[in-house]
Scaffold this active site. Structure first.
Site, short mmCIF file in Angstrom:
data_model
loop_
_atom_site.label_atom_id
_atom_site.label_comp_id
_atom_site.label_asym_id
_atom_site.label_seq_id
_atom_site.Cartn_x
_atom_site.Cartn_y
_atom_site.Cartn_z
N GLU A 162 0.81 -1.22 0.00
CA GLU A 162 0.00 0.00 0.00
C GLU A 162 0.85 1.27 0.00
O GLU A 162 0.50 2.25 -0.66
CB GLU A 162 -0.92 -0.01 1.22
CG GLU A 162 -1.86 1.15 1.33
CD GLU A 162 -2.81 0.98 2.48
OE1 GLU A 162 -2.96 1.93 3.25
OE2 GLU A 162 -3.40 -0.11 2.62
N ASP A 163 1.95 1.27 0.75
CA ASP A 163 2.69 2.51 0.99
C ASP A 163 4.08 2.58 0.36
O ASP A 163 4.81 3.54 0.60
CB ASP A 163 2.84 2.74 2.50
CG ASP A 163 1.52 3.03 3.19
OD1 ASP A 163 0.56 3.42 2.49
OD2 ASP A 163 1.44 2.86 4.41
#
Length: 183
Positions: A56-57
């Site tokens: 996600e990051d």
């Protein structure tokens, strides 16, 4: 599971997250807190805990996670990765719908998700971050409807429910504990 997977997962996650911050702390602060919360649930849960934000990051992919840590870990990381959306409400609605369908061995992702949320809410309470605490409180009913499974990790849910009660509402808003500064 190979005993080297836990340090390898931590090292990989920290390498991928690089200089990202968790509020005023290095990102390792959050990942270590999640992994510690997952200690009673076994090494595989802790591995997933270290990797839960990596797709996600960062530039990591689910395929890279699969090659390094196996199918179940990759499947769980994919489940924990927010779906795309125009805003937080849209992203979370899609992600919670995905979590609501989880069964079998992949339910380990739900344990990691509640440990992650618990870590975030603990940080909100400790840092007196009322705004972010209120975001989590506002999402709690829908989040719990999607991710709760009776008997899976009831003690984590019990603590989370308690921290999101009115008597735990932070008195002051200071700063966001999310790595990008937004909830």
């Amino acid at each position: 599971m190979n005993t080297s997977n836990l340090p390898a997962a931590r090292a990989y996650a920290l390498s991928m997250h690089g200089a990202q911050m968790y509020g005023t702390h290095p990102y390792a602060h959050h990942l270590d807190a999640v992994a510690l919360t997952l200690l009673p649930y076994g090494e595989e849960a802790q591995v997933i805990g270290y990797l839960h934000d990596v797709v996600e990051d960062t530039d990591a992919t689910v395929d890279e996670v699969r090659l390094r840590f196996g199918d179940l870990v990759a499947a769980c990381v994919a489940l924990l990765t927010d779906e795309p959306g125009a805003n937080r409400k849209e992203r979370k609605a899609k992600t919670y719908a995905k979590l609501a369908k989880v069964t079998g061995a992949e339910e380990l992702a739900l344990v990691v998700k509640v440990a992650d949320r618990l870590s975030n809410v603990r940080a909100c309470v400790a840092d007196a971050n009322r705004d972010l605490w209120s975001v989590y409180r506002g999402e709690h009913e829908v989040f719990k409807a999607a991710a709760f499974r009776a008997g899976l990790c009831d003690e984590l849910w019990s603590e989370l429910d308690g921290l999101l009660s009115d008597d735990k509402r932070p008195l002051l808003t200071t700063r966001s504990t999310h790595p990008q500064g937004t909830p």
